[in-house]
Design a protein around this motif. Structure first.
Motif, PDB file in Angstrom:
ATOM      1  N   ALA A  79       0.830  -0.952  -0.029  1.00  0.00           N
ATOM      2  CA  ALA A  79       0.083   0.032  -0.222  1.00  0.00           C
ATOM      3  C   ALA A  79       0.911   1.488   0.019  1.00  0.00           C
ATOM      4  O   ALA A  79       0.637   2.366  -0.797  1.00  0.00           O
ATOM      5  N   GLY A  80       2.109   1.272   0.580  1.00  0.00           N
ATOM      6  CA  GLY A  80       2.773   2.581   0.846  1.00  0.00           C
ATOM      7  C   GLY A  80       3.571   2.830  -0.507  1.00  0.00           C
ATOM      8  O   GLY A  80       3.717   3.774  -1.103  1.00  0.00           O
ATOM      9  N   THR A  81       4.093   1.374  -1.003  1.00  0.00           N
ATOM     10  CA  THR A  81       4.817   1.482  -2.469  1.00  0.00           C
ATOM     11  C   THR A  81       3.553   2.082  -3.455  1.00  0.00           C
ATOM     12  O   THR A  81       3.949   2.982  -4.171  1.00  0.00           O
ATOM     13  N   ALA A  82       2.553   1.592  -3.443  1.00  0.00           N
ATOM     14  CA  ALA A  82       1.657   1.963  -4.260  1.00  0.00           C
ATOM     15  C   ALA A  82       1.127   3.629  -4.269  1.00  0.00           C
ATOM     16  O   ALA A  82       1.211   4.335  -5.157  1.00  0.00           O
ATOM     17  N   ALA A  83       1.060   4.001  -2.952  1.00  0.00           N
ATOM     18  CA  ALA A  83       1.064   5.415  -2.751  1.00  0.00           C
ATOM     19  C   ALA A  83       2.154   6.431  -3.355  1.00  0.00           C
ATOM     20  O   ALA A  83       1.715   7.407  -3.845  1.00  0.00           O
TER      21      ALA A  83
END
Length: 87
Positions: free
Chosen positions: A9-13
Motif C-alpha cells: 500500500a505504501g509503495t502504491a501510494a
C-alpha cells in the motif's frame, strides 16, 4: 524514502504520487523499466553506483536555487519468483 508496513500500500501510494508528478511535468520525462539478470555481487555493485550517482548530483543546492527542480526515482529490487497457478 522508506515505505512503512503494509509495504504494498505504501509503495502504491508513493508510485501514484510520482505518476502525478510525471503527468504535470513541463518537460518530457524519462521513464524506463528494465529487467536484468545479476549476481548478488553485481546487484550490490549496481545499487552502490546508483546511490552514489543520485547522492552526488545537485550537492551545491544553495548555489542553484534558480534552477528547476527535477525528481529522480531509483529502484533496484530482486523480483520474486513466479507463483504457480492454483487450478
Amino acid at each position: 524514502m522508506v515505505v512503512a508496513e503494509p509495504q504494498a500500500a505504501g509503495t502504491a501510494a508513493m508510485l501514484a504520487a510520482v505518476a502525478q508528478e510525471l503527468d504535470r511535468s513541463p518537460a518530457e520525462p524519462l521513464l524506463t523499466l528494465r529487467h536484468l539478470r545479476l549476481s548478488s555481487a553485481e546487484a550490490r555493485k549496481l545499487g552502490e553506483a546508483l546511490a552514489q550517482l543520485v547522492d552526488g548530483v545537485g550537492e551545491a543546492e544553495e548555489e542553484s536555487q534558480d534552477q528547476p527542480v527535477h525528481g529522480v526515482l531509483v529502484a533496484l529490487y530482486q523480483q520474486a519468483p513466479p507463483t504457480s497457478p492454483t487450478w
